[in-house]
Scaffold this motif. Structure first.
Motif, short mmCIF file in Angstrom:
data_model
loop_
_atom_site.label_atom_id
_atom_site.label_comp_id
_atom_site.label_asym_id
_atom_site.label_seq_id
_atom_site.Cartn_x
_atom_site.Cartn_y
_atom_site.Cartn_z
N LEU A 126 -4.81 -43.54 44.13
CA LEU A 126 -5.74 -43.10 43.14
C LEU A 126 -6.95 -42.68 43.65
O LEU A 126 -7.32 -42.99 44.82
N VAL A 127 -7.41 -41.63 43.20
CA VAL A 127 -8.87 -40.93 43.61
C VAL A 127 -9.67 -40.89 42.22
O VAL A 127 -9.04 -40.75 41.19
N ILE A 128 -10.76 -40.99 42.34
CA ILE A 128 -11.94 -40.96 41.15
C ILE A 128 -12.50 -39.52 41.34
O ILE A 128 -12.61 -39.08 42.39
N VAL A 129 -12.64 -39.08 40.09
CA VAL A 129 -13.26 -37.65 39.95
C VAL A 129 -14.19 -37.66 38.86
O VAL A 129 -14.05 -38.44 37.87
N ILE A 169 -4.60 -39.72 34.97
CA ILE A 169 -3.29 -39.01 34.92
C ILE A 169 -2.38 -39.29 36.25
O ILE A 169 -3.33 -39.26 37.32
N GLN A 170 -1.25 -39.23 36.15
CA GLN A 170 -0.36 -39.43 37.34
C GLN A 170 -0.49 -38.07 38.02
O GLN A 170 -0.83 -37.05 37.45
N GLY A 171 -0.39 -38.12 39.39
CA GLY A 171 -0.75 -36.90 40.25
C GLY A 171 0.52 -35.88 39.99
O GLY A 171 1.34 -36.11 39.67
N GLY A 172 0.27 -34.53 40.67
CA GLY A 172 0.90 -33.39 40.67
C GLY A 172 0.91 -32.97 39.33
O GLY A 172 0.33 -33.11 38.36
N ASP A 222 -3.11 -39.63 42.22
CA ASP A 222 -3.10 -40.20 40.68
C ASP A 222 -4.72 -40.02 40.65
O ASP A 222 -5.43 -39.92 41.57
N ILE A 223 -5.11 -39.38 39.40
CA ILE A 223 -6.67 -39.10 39.28
C ILE A 223 -6.89 -39.89 37.97
O ILE A 223 -6.40 -40.06 37.07
N VAL A 224 -8.19 -40.46 38.25
CA VAL A 224 -8.93 -40.97 37.13
C VAL A 224 -10.22 -40.29 36.92
O VAL A 224 -10.99 -40.21 38.00
N TRP A 225 -10.64 -39.91 35.83
CA TRP A 225 -11.76 -38.97 35.62
C TRP A 225 -12.75 -39.92 34.86
O TRP A 225 -12.37 -40.88 34.13
N LEU A 226 -13.97 -40.27 35.57
CA LEU A 226 -14.97 -41.17 34.71
C LEU A 226 -16.35 -40.19 34.74
O LEU A 226 -16.81 -39.44 35.89
#
Length: 300
Positions: free
Chosen positions: A35-38, A199-202, A130-134
């Motif tokens: 995961l990365v946080i955006v 969201i799932q990556g890619g 995978d990405i999480v927007w905060l």
């Protein structure tokens, strides 16, 4: 006796091999798709951004944090670039239709919020994670192991805008008409929280193809993202288009305790719009970590 001993040894060896292979597979997935946080901030939200980053450093010290510049000052940019694990990004809005940068330059809060859609559209083309927007006003209050698992299982994660947040209250009918979704005034359909979306990556995932890509197309069309009569009183722009597309594709938006035990403790994330120090039990620790170098690291 010797026969049973040999069988036991073989069984133990096979078990050990299985365990090692599983760990390799888990580590492989973690390395490639962790995961990365955006997030993103303008000059008025950098103080909140620092609190968010401090909480991430405290609970998830190794996670990458992508910070998009939505109007920070040069001095703020210089400081943010020195924070540990932060990857600074500048979204080029000049390539979008002229009315979008014009509205943003004039301080339109709705269109500024809608910028998270281009971020969620563009970043998966650059990284596999995978990405999480905060939103910058949020904080995390625990590790994000459970959130990772939810995204991997379902392909995306969101929660409702407050426990009683329904699409009929926060999505303008003009957007629903544009998407041929009809009238939702009498339907108990949940509305996505603007501050949290994973969201799932890619770019080949179902959520990217059915939600993020069409959301981007909507964002570029004024009659879709900003229909006549829409305002923050009756419309949430980015969250509205995500809500509408999830509903259109039968991707369930649930509200209440089955989605998050507490709106202020949603699988390790606190959705608190900048008021986190008053409600976060560990917020004092974040401040101490920040002052002592465990939070955002600043070098002059």
């Amino acid at each position: 006796m010797i026969k049973y001993l040999i069988i036991l040894i073989i069984f133990n060896i096979l078990g050990l091999i299985t365990f090692v292979m599983n760990r390799i597979e888990i580590n492989k997935y973690t390395i490639q798709n962790d995961l990365v946080i955006v997030t993103g901030a303008c000059k008025n939200y950098v103080d909140n951004l620092e609190k968010l980053i401090g909480s991430i450093h405290y609970h998830e010290p190794d996670i990458d944090i992508y910070v998009y510049d939505f109007g920070m000052t040069p001095e703020q940019v210089k400081k943010v670039k020195t924070f540990k694990n932060v990857i600074y990004k500048n979204l080029d809005i000049s390539k979008y239709p002229e009315w979008i940068p014009k509205r943003i330059k004039n301080g339109d809060r709705g269109m500024k919020a809608a910028l998270k859609v281009p971020v969620l559209y563009e970043l998966p083309n650059e990284i596999p994670n995978d990405i999480v927007w905060l939103d910058a006003g949020n904080q995390i209050g625990d590790n994000l192991i459970q959130l990772r698992q939810l995204i991997r299982e379902k392909g995306y994660f969101t929660t409702c805008m407050r426990y009683d947040g329904h699409m009929k209250d926060y999505t303008h009918q003009g957007m629903l008409d544009y998407l041929n979704l009809g009238d939702y005034k009498d339907k108990n359909v949940g509305h996505v929280s603007p501050g949290l979306f994973g969201i799932q990556g890619g770019t080949k995932s179902e959520v990217y193809q059915k939600i993020i890509k069409p959301a981007m197309e909507c964002t570029l069309k004024k009659e879709c993202i900003d229909p006549p009569g829409a305002s923050l009183k009756n419309h949430r722009y980015d969250a509205s288009i995500l809500s509408a597309l999830l509903e259109k594709n039968n991707m369930n938006i649930r509200c209440g305790s089955d989605m998050c035990n507490n709106y202020f403790d949603c699988h390790g994330i606190t959705i608190c719009n900048g008021n986190c120090p008053q409600i976060m039990k560990d917020s004092g620790d974040y401040t101490i970590q920040f002052q002592r170098g465990g939070g955002p690291t600043y070098t002059a």
